[in-house]
Design a protein around this motif. Structure first.
Motif, mmCIF file in Angstrom:
data_model
loop_
_atom_site.group_PDB
_atom_site.id
_atom_site.type_symbol
_atom_site.label_atom_id
_atom_site.label_comp_id
_atom_site.label_asym_id
_atom_site.label_seq_id
_atom_site.Cartn_x
_atom_site.Cartn_y
_atom_site.Cartn_z
ATOM 1 N N PHE A 64 0.818 -1.212 0.000
ATOM 2 C CA PHE A 64 0.000 0.000 0.000
ATOM 3 C C PHE A 64 0.856 1.269 0.000
ATOM 4 O O PHE A 64 0.401 2.336 0.402
ATOM 5 N N HIS A 65 2.069 1.169 -0.452
ATOM 6 C CA HIS A 65 2.953 2.335 -0.483
ATOM 7 C C HIS A 65 2.307 3.427 -1.331
ATOM 8 O O HIS A 65 1.832 3.179 -2.439
ATOM 9 N N PRO A 66 2.257 4.666 -0.837
ATOM 10 C CA PRO A 66 1.541 5.725 -1.565
ATOM 11 C C PRO A 66 2.104 6.035 -2.950
ATOM 12 O O PRO A 66 1.359 6.443 -3.841
ATOM 13 N N VAL A 67 3.400 5.844 -3.153
ATOM 14 C CA VAL A 67 3.974 6.101 -4.486
ATOM 15 C C VAL A 67 3.535 5.018 -5.467
ATOM 16 O O VAL A 67 3.190 5.307 -6.622
ATOM 17 N N THR A 68 3.522 3.779 -5.018
ATOM 18 C CA THR A 68 3.023 2.685 -5.860
ATOM 19 C C THR A 68 1.567 2.931 -6.224
ATOM 20 O O THR A 68 1.151 2.723 -7.377
ATOM 21 N N ARG A 69 0.787 3.381 -5.270
ATOM 22 C CA ARG A 69 -0.628 3.661 -5.527
ATOM 23 C C ARG A 69 -0.788 4.812 -6.510
ATOM 24 O O ARG A 69 -1.722 4.834 -7.325
ATOM 25 N N SER A 70 0.119 5.783 -6.497
ATOM 26 C CA SER A 70 0.093 6.868 -7.470
ATOM 27 C C SER A 70 0.278 6.315 -8.881
ATOM 28 O O SER A 70 -0.437 6.698 -9.815
ATOM 29 N N ALA A 71 1.233 5.395 -9.023
ATOM 30 C CA ALA A 71 1.462 4.769 -10.334
ATOM 31 C C ALA A 71 0.235 3.972 -10.775
ATOM 32 O O ALA A 71 -0.137 3.983 -11.960
ATOM 33 N N GLU A 72 -0.393 3.285 -9.822
ATOM 34 C CA GLU A 72 -1.597 2.511 -10.147
ATOM 35 C C GLU A 72 -2.744 3.415 -10.565
ATOM 36 O O GLU A 72 -3.510 3.076 -11.475
ATOM 37 N N VAL A 73 -2.852 4.571 -9.904
ATOM 38 C CA VAL A 73 -3.897 5.534 -10.267
ATOM 39 C C VAL A 73 -3.715 5.976 -11.716
ATOM 40 O O VAL A 73 -4.661 5.995 -12.507
ATOM 41 N N ILE A 74 -2.476 6.327 -12.079
ATOM 42 C CA ILE A 74 -2.213 6.784 -13.448
ATOM 43 C C ILE A 74 -2.439 5.655 -14.445
ATOM 44 O O ILE A 74 -3.055 5.858 -15.510
ATOM 45 N N LEU A 75 -1.961 4.448 -14.120
ATOM 46 C CA LEU A 75 -2.197 3.290 -14.980
ATOM 47 C C LEU A 75 -3.686 3.082 -15.223
ATOM 48 O O LEU A 75 -4.142 2.897 -16.372
ATOM 49 N N THR A 76 -4.447 3.121 -14.152
ATOM 50 C CA THR A 76 -5.892 2.920 -14.248
ATOM 51 C C THR A 76 -6.541 4.007 -15.105
ATOM 52 O O THR A 76 -7.404 3.705 -15.946
ATOM 53 N N LYS A 77 -6.115 5.238 -14.929
ATOM 54 C CA LYS A 77 -6.700 6.344 -15.685
ATOM 55 C C LYS A 77 -6.325 6.287 -17.169
ATOM 56 O O LYS A 77 -7.116 6.685 -18.030
ATOM 57 N N ILE A 78 -5.133 5.803 -17.487
ATOM 58 C CA ILE A 78 -4.758 5.615 -18.895
ATOM 59 C C ILE A 78 -5.722 4.636 -19.558
ATOM 60 O O ILE A 78 -6.248 4.889 -20.651
ATOM 61 N N LEU A 79 -5.966 3.513 -18.889
ATOM 62 C CA LEU A 79 -6.843 2.484 -19.447
ATOM 63 C C LEU A 79 -8.275 2.992 -19.566
ATOM 64 O O LEU A 79 -8.964 2.734 -20.565
ATOM 65 N N HIS A 80 -8.735 3.729 -18.555
ATOM 66 C CA HIS A 80 -10.077 4.310 -18.614
ATOM 67 C C HIS A 80 -10.185 5.308 -19.774
ATOM 68 O O HIS A 80 -11.189 5.328 -20.491
ATOM 69 N N ARG A 81 -9.156 6.148 -19.943
ATOM 70 C CA ARG A 81 -9.188 7.144 -21.013
ATOM 71 C C ARG A 81 -9.218 6.485 -22.385
ATOM 72 O O ARG A 81 -9.995 6.889 -23.264
ATOM 73 N N ALA A 82 -8.372 5.480 -22.574
ATOM 74 C CA ALA A 82 -8.352 4.775 -23.859
ATOM 75 C C ALA A 82 -9.700 4.112 -24.139
ATOM 76 O O ALA A 82 -10.211 4.163 -25.269
ATOM 77 N N LYS A 83 -10.294 3.544 -23.112
ATOM 78 C CA LYS A 83 -11.604 2.907 -23.253
ATOM 79 C C LYS A 83 -12.675 3.932 -23.600
ATOM 80 O O LYS A 83 -13.505 3.707 -24.498
ATOM 81 N N ASP A 84 -12.658 5.075 -22.917
ATOM 82 C CA ASP A 84 -13.641 6.128 -23.184
ATOM 83 C C ASP A 84 -13.487 6.697 -24.592
ATOM 84 O O ASP A 84 -14.478 6.959 -25.290
ATOM 85 N N LEU A 85 -12.242 6.892 -25.027
ATOM 86 C CA LEU A 85 -11.995 7.403 -26.374
ATOM 87 C C LEU A 85 -12.496 6.432 -27.434
ATOM 88 O O LEU A 85 -13.093 6.823 -28.437
ATOM 89 N N TYR A 86 -12.246 5.153 -27.207
ATOM 90 C CA TYR A 86 -12.691 4.127 -28.153
ATOM 91 C C TYR A 86 -14.209 4.159 -28.324
ATOM 92 O O TYR A 86 -14.735 4.086 -29.436
ATOM 93 N N LYS A 87 -14.901 4.324 -27.205
ATOM 94 C CA LYS A 87 -16.364 4.323 -27.249
ATOM 95 C C LYS A 87 -16.933 5.561 -27.950
ATOM 96 O O LYS A 87 -18.062 5.528 -28.449
ATOM 97 N N THR A 88 -16.155 6.650 -27.994
ATOM 98 C CA THR A 88 -16.631 7.860 -28.685
ATOM 99 C C THR A 88 -16.238 7.876 -30.159
ATOM 100 O O THR A 88 -16.542 8.834 -30.872
#
Length: 450
Positions: free
Chosen positions: A252-276
């Motif tokens: 649960f290291h906060p820096v690792t979680r920061s990387a996970e947040v960005i990773l997750t948001k990249i995937l969400h953004r790509a998914k949202d763009l694809y749907k539009t």
């Protein structure tokens, strides 16, 4: 009597042939050098054949700790390493600790070894973060790989046509012999014993070390689970505290979680763009089934971290500014900063920040993220509750079983106590750039105490 078939020279009973393969040993034992267990021993032909399948080799290309390598640079070890480690612990238990004990059924030996080796087979790239975005379950994929049209299934089916189903049931925790299940999935199992030590080794910390040798020596088989002799209680206390420390200092290291947040948001953004209907410079063909949530086993097995990082690399050149920026951040480790945050008390603060982010031209959906981590280090039995946990039992001198927290003051102090941590993640560099929306960004910095 088994069915017979003609092989050109003689009639062979299929049942006998299956049993021969199940018992078949390698002409010479294979040994893997391992930094945690020193050596991993493979004597059974079926285990060697499983390791050689393409589905198992795929685990070399999936990191055990996801984005943790961006915090602890040594954390480059793979699910392949870990799976071999879990197998080795189970091998030692069934061949050395349980062997010859009346409570242990020797017929379950090979099943236990196979389930241990294959328990993480269905993990996808970056594991849990990836699963959340695309609504996947690695345990379901593990079972699908074992039961589907795969090299793994072909090997297991050579033992018996029903054998893959048994392995899948152990991993699903539905197998009738609960002792076998407990060895791989319980509050003191081979999975945890390996990953705590392995992850500590590769991250360079000392938190995950405990006396596994002692625990194995005092472990005993019982009808529903493995139990620990009372004389080994202090080794178990050490194991539980090691797990507690590893979760809060590493997982649960906060820096690792920061990387996970960005990773997750990249995937969400790509998914949202694809749907539009957004036109990507490079067609994300490996993501199509994920975006449409129609993932086949064939699609899934083509995914590993090399594939994901390939797309992140080229998405740095995309026209969409959010996908471009997030991809650059992940690939170049320009991570979000974080602040302590209490959602129950600071929800008004979060709403105010969202409004200010929008006013500043920064999309809060991707750049203002609350992330929560929670862990329960040990729990006693709570029948009927969600995620029932079988407690660890101590075998007393009078042969009575006692639940661990009733004997250990250390464990009693943390039993049933869930700890939760919340962080608010944001891009500090964008807030420091005063070229546009200077007054609004200053307001944001004031609220965040930057």
């Amino acid at each position: 009597m088994g069915k017979t078939r003609y092989n050109g020279d003689m009639l062979i009973r299929e049942e006998d042939n299956e049993m021969d393969y199940a018992r078949q040993k390698l002409k010479e034992e294979k040994v893997f050098k391992d930094p945690v267990h020193r050596y991993i021993h493979v004597k059974d032909q079926v285990i060697w054949d499983l390791i050689g399948t393409k589905e198992f080799q795929r685990l070399r290309r999936i990191k055990q700790l996801g984005t943790t390598y961006l915090t602890f640079h040594g954390a480059e070890h793979s699910r392949f390493n870990h799976s071999l480690g879990v197998y080795e612990i189970i091998r030692r238990i069934v061949d050395d600790v349980f062997d010859g004990r009346p409570e242990w059924n020797e017929d379950e030996r090979l099943l236990s070894l196979c389930a241990a080796l294959l328990h993480d087979l269905g993990h996808g790239p970056f594991s849990h973060s990836f699963e959340k975005v695309f609504h996947l379950d690695h345990e379901e994929f593990t079972q699908e790989i074992i039961l589907g049209n795969t090299e793994i299934n072909k090997v297991l089916s050579k033992i018996h046509k029903s054998f893959p189903k048994k392995v899948a049931e152990v991993i699903a925790k539905t197998y009738e012999n609960k002792l076998v299940v407990s060895l791989i999935s319980s509050q003191i199992d081979a999975d945890r014993m390996d990953y705590l030590q392995r992850d500590a080794y590769f991250t360079g910390v000392s938190y995950g070390h405990f006396d596994m040798e002692r625990i194995l020596r005092v472990m005993r088989p019982r009808e529903d689970q493995a139990v620990i002799k009372y004389s080994g209680m202090h080794a178990v206390e050490d194991y539980i505290m090691s797990r507690y420390q590893m979760y809060w200092q590493i997982y649960f290291h906060p820096v690792t979680r920061s990387a996970e947040v960005i990773l997750t948001k990249i995937l969400h953004r790509a998914k949202d763009l694809y749907k539009t209907g957004y036109k990507f410079k490079q067609d994300p063909i490996h993501f199509y089934s994920l975006f449409e949530e129609k993932v086949t086993l064939e699609d899934y097995l083509k995914l590993d971290e090399a594939v994901i990082l390939f797309y992140f690399q080229i998405w740095q050149e995309e026209e969409d500014p959010i996908l471009k920026d997030l991809s650059e951040r992940f690939m170049n480790r320009n991570l979000f900063k974080y602040a302590e945050f209490d959602p129950a008390k600071e929800y008004k603060k979060h709403s105010e920040l969202e409004a200010l982010f929008k006013k500043a031209g920064i999309d809060p959906e991707y750049y203002l993220v609350v992330d929560s981590s929670s862990d329960l280090p040990y729990d006693f039995y709570r029948p009927g509750e969600e995620e029932e946990r079988l407690p660890i039992h101590l075998l007393m001198k009078n042969n009575e079983l006692r639940e661990l927290s009733r004997e250990s003051a250390v464990v009693d102090a943390i039993s049933g106590k869930r700890r939760t941590d919340h962080k608010l993640y944001y891009p500090a560099d964008l807030l420091m750039d005063d070229s546009t929306k200077r007054a609004t960004k200053k307001q944001i910095r004031t609220i965040l105490e930057l």
